[in-house]
Design an enzyme around this catalytic site. Structure first.
Site, PDB file in Angstrom:
ATOM      1  N   TYR A 297      35.266  45.573  39.851  1.00 28.09           N
ATOM      2  CA  TYR A 297      35.059  44.196  39.401  1.00 28.09           C
ATOM      3  C   TYR A 297      33.583  43.917  39.139  1.00 28.09           C
ATOM      4  O   TYR A 297      32.695  44.621  39.616  1.00 28.09           O
ATOM      5  CB  TYR A 297      35.573  43.210  40.447  1.00 28.09           C
ATOM      6  CG  TYR A 297      34.785  43.222  41.733  1.00 28.09           C
ATOM      7  CD1 TYR A 297      33.679  42.398  41.914  1.00 28.09           C
ATOM      8  CD2 TYR A 297      35.138  44.074  42.773  1.00 28.09           C
ATOM      9  CE1 TYR A 297      32.956  42.423  43.088  1.00 28.09           C
ATOM     10  CE2 TYR A 297      34.419  44.108  43.945  1.00 28.09           C
ATOM     11  CZ  TYR A 297      33.325  43.273  44.100  1.00 28.09           C
ATOM     12  OH  TYR A 297      32.601  43.300  45.261  1.00 28.09           O
ATOM     13  N   PHE A 307      26.505  38.057  40.455  1.00 30.57           N
ATOM     14  CA  PHE A 307      26.243  37.870  41.872  1.00 30.57           C
ATOM     15  C   PHE A 307      26.880  38.965  42.732  1.00 30.57           C
ATOM     16  O   PHE A 307      26.534  39.105  43.896  1.00 30.57           O
ATOM     17  CB  PHE A 307      26.733  36.494  42.335  1.00 30.57           C
ATOM     18  CG  PHE A 307      28.213  36.270  42.169  1.00 30.57           C
ATOM     19  CD1 PHE A 307      29.113  36.705  43.122  1.00 30.57           C
ATOM     20  CD2 PHE A 307      28.694  35.611  41.053  1.00 30.57           C
ATOM     21  CE1 PHE A 307      30.464  36.496  42.972  1.00 30.57           C
ATOM     22  CE2 PHE A 307      30.048  35.387  40.891  1.00 30.57           C
ATOM     23  CZ  PHE A 307      30.937  35.844  41.852  1.00 30.57           C
ATOM     24  N   ASP A 308      27.790  39.747  42.156  1.00 26.33           N
ATOM     25  CA  ASP A 308      28.422  40.830  42.921  1.00 26.33           C
ATOM     26  C   ASP A 308      29.144  41.766  41.949  1.00 26.33           C
ATOM     27  O   ASP A 308      29.573  41.332  40.874  1.00 26.33           O
ATOM     28  CB  ASP A 308      29.419  40.260  43.937  1.00 26.33           C
ATOM     29  CG  ASP A 308      29.842  41.319  44.957  1.00 26.33           C
ATOM     30  OD1 ASP A 308      29.209  42.387  44.978  1.00 26.33           O
ATOM     31  OD2 ASP A 308      30.778  41.064  45.728  1.00 26.33           O
ATOM     32  N   PHE A 368      35.353  36.554  37.050  1.00 27.04           N
ATOM     33  CA  PHE A 368      35.505  37.939  37.491  1.00 27.04           C
ATOM     34  C   PHE A 368      36.173  38.766  36.389  1.00 27.04           C
ATOM     35  O   PHE A 368      37.199  38.366  35.831  1.00 27.04           O
ATOM     36  CB  PHE A 368      36.369  38.030  38.747  1.00 27.04           C
ATOM     37  CG  PHE A 368      35.666  37.663  40.015  1.00 27.04           C
ATOM     38  CD1 PHE A 368      34.901  38.584  40.697  1.00 27.04           C
ATOM     39  CD2 PHE A 368      35.752  36.375  40.531  1.00 27.04           C
ATOM     40  CE1 PHE A 368      34.257  38.255  41.870  1.00 27.04           C
ATOM     41  CE2 PHE A 368      35.111  36.031  41.701  1.00 27.04           C
ATOM     42  CZ  PHE A 368      34.352  36.971  42.365  1.00 27.04           C
TER      43      PHE A 368
END
Length: 376
Positions: A297, A307-308, A368
Site C-alpha cells: 500500500y 505519510f506511510d 490509499f
C-alpha cells in the site's frame, strides 16, 4: 540519609534552664508555646548555650589551650514568640551524641521543643559508602524500540517521493491491450459478401440469355420473374436476419466484457462515505471476513503527501474484519482478489477521526492505493 529512630521532646520553663546530653544523634525540629499562657501579651524567647568546637593543631598547643577551650561557651537565641502572632517555630538543629547543650526561656511562658533521635549512618541504606552502584544493565547493549536495521531501510521511499513501479501489473495490462491482434471478420459479413457476389453473377447470366438478333429468350425453368422476385425477397429476409444475429452477437460480447471487467475504472461510493475504485480485478476467490491478507500500500493525504507505505520487503499482514486496522481498510479490502489493486478514499469517520496520528492531521480524509498479494 539520616533516619529517625525515636521521638524526643522537652519543656523549658521560665527561670529553669534545661541541660541536655543526647543519648544519640539528635535533631530538634519544632518549638511552640504551651497550651496555657502565663503572659498573653509579653514576648518569650528561647536561648541556646553550647560549647564552641575546638580545632587542635598539635599536642603542645592543645595542652596549653585546654583550660581556655573548656570555657568557650556560646549563647544564641533560637526563636521568639508573641502570643496571638507567632506561637510556633520550625527548627533544624542537629546535636551529636554526648554533646551537652543548655536551653533557657527568657519571658513568662513555657516553651515546648520536640525532635527525633536519628541514625546518620544506617547499615541497610544502599550505597552509603558514597560508592556509585554498578548498573544492572549496560545501556549500550539495550536497543531502542525505534531503531531499525539499516538494511531494512534500503528502498523505503521518503515523504512525497514517487514510488515508481509500484503497480507494474497495470502498465503491463495496458501494453497487452495495445498489442492485441486485429479482429478477424465476422461470419455474417462474409455471408453478405458471398450473397452480393452471387447476385452479380446471376445478373450477368440473365443478360446473356438473348438471341443473336437481340430478341429475348425464355428463361429456363426456375428463372422466371416471379421466382427471381421471391428469391430477392428471401435474400433480403436472410440479410435482415443475419444483421439482427450480428447485432445480438455484438451485444452479448459487450455484456461478457462488461461482466469480466466489473466495476474496473469506475468509482463507487458506499453509504458510509467510503469510495472504492478498482484498477485491477485480480484472480481467484474474493477476500472475506476472517481471512489473513497480505497487502502492499501507499497512503497519502489529500495534498498528495505520502505519510506511510509498504512497497518492498515483508508485506503488511492483518486479519480482515477483526478490527486490527481502521474501518476503511476492513471494508475497502473485502471482496478483493489476489493480484487485485484498488484505490480507497477513506473519510475521517472510517479513519482516525479527530485524532492526530503522527503526520496525519485531525479529521483527515485518507487516500490509499492498495494491492492484495496473498490471502489465507
Amino acid at each position: 540519609m539520616p533516619i529517625a529512630v525515636a521521638l524526643w521532646s522537652t519543656v523549658v520553663k521560665p527561670g529553669q534552664p534545661v541541660s541536655v546530653i543526647p543519648q544519640g544523634d539528635l535533631v530538634i525540629t519544632n518549638a511552640a508555646l504551651g497550651a496555657q499562657l502565663a503572659d498573653s501579651t509579653g514576648r518569650t524567647s528561647v536561648k541556646l548555650t553550647y560549647t564552641r568546637p575546638v580545632k587542635v593543631t598539635s599536642d603542645d598547643e592543645g595542652e596549653e589551650d585546654d583550660d581556655d577551650d573548656q570555657d568557650a561557651q556560646v549563647e544564641t537565641v533560637l526563636c521568639s514568640f508573641t502570643p496571638g502572632k507567632i506561637e510556633q517555630c520550625t527548627l533544624n538543629l542537629t546535636f551529636e551524641e554526648d554533646d551537652e547543650f543548655m536551653l533557657e526561656v527568657v519571658g513568662k511562658n513555657d516553651v515546648h521543643l520536640s525532635g527525633n533521635y536519628i541514625d546518620q549512618a544506617p547499615d541497610q541504606v544502599p550505597y552509603n559508602d558514597d560508592s556509585e552502584p554498578e548498573s544492572e544493565y549496560a545501556l549500550d547493549e539495550v536497543s531502542s524500540d525505534v531503531e531499525m536495521n539499516p538494511e531494512d531501510l534500503v528502498g523505503v521511499p521518503s515523504d512525497g517521493e514517487e514510488d515508481e513501479g509500484r503497480f507494474e501489473e497495470v502498465a503491463s495490462e495496458e501494453e497487452a491491450e495495445l498489442a492485441k491482434p486485429a479482429k478477424r471478420p465476422r461470419e455474417s459479413d462474409a455471408t453478405e459478401r458471398d450473397a452480393s457476389t452471387g447476385d452479380e453473377v446471376s445478373k450477368k447470366k440473365s443478360k446473356k440469355l438473348k438471341a443473336e438478333n437481340g430478341a429475348p429468350v425464355a428463361a429456363p425453368a426456375g428463372t422466371s420473374g416471379d421466382t427471381s422476385k421471391k428469391d430477392k425477397k428471401g435474400k433480403k429476409a436472410k440479410k435482415g436476419e443475419s444483421k439482427e444475429g450480428d447485432a445480438h452477437k455484438g451485444e452479448s460480447k459487450e455484456d461478457d466484457s462488461k461482466q469480466k471487467q466489473g466495476d474496473k475504472g469506475n468509482m463507487r461510493e458506499l453509504p458510509n462515505g467510503l469510495k472504492i475504485q478498482d484498477a485491477k480485478l485480480g484472480d481467484g476467490s474474493q477476500a472475506k471476513k476472517g481471512m489473513k491478507v497480505s497487502m502492499r500500500y501507499v497512503g497519502k493525504l489529500p495534498n498528495g503527501k505520502v505519510f506511510d507505505s509498504n512497497t518492498k520487503g515483508k508485506p503488511f499482514t492483518f486479519r480482515l474484519g477483526a478490527g486490527e486496522v481502521i474501518k476503511g481498510w476492513d471494508e475497502g479490502v473485502a471482496g478483493m482478489k489476489v493480484g487485485g489493486e484498488r484505490l480507497l478514499i477513506i473519510p475521517p469517520s472510517l479513519g482516525y477521526g479527530n485524532r492526530k496520528m503522527d503526520s496525519i492531521p485531525p479529521n483527515s480524509t485518507l487516500r490509499f492505493e492498495v494491492k492484495l498479494i496473498d490471502m489465507k
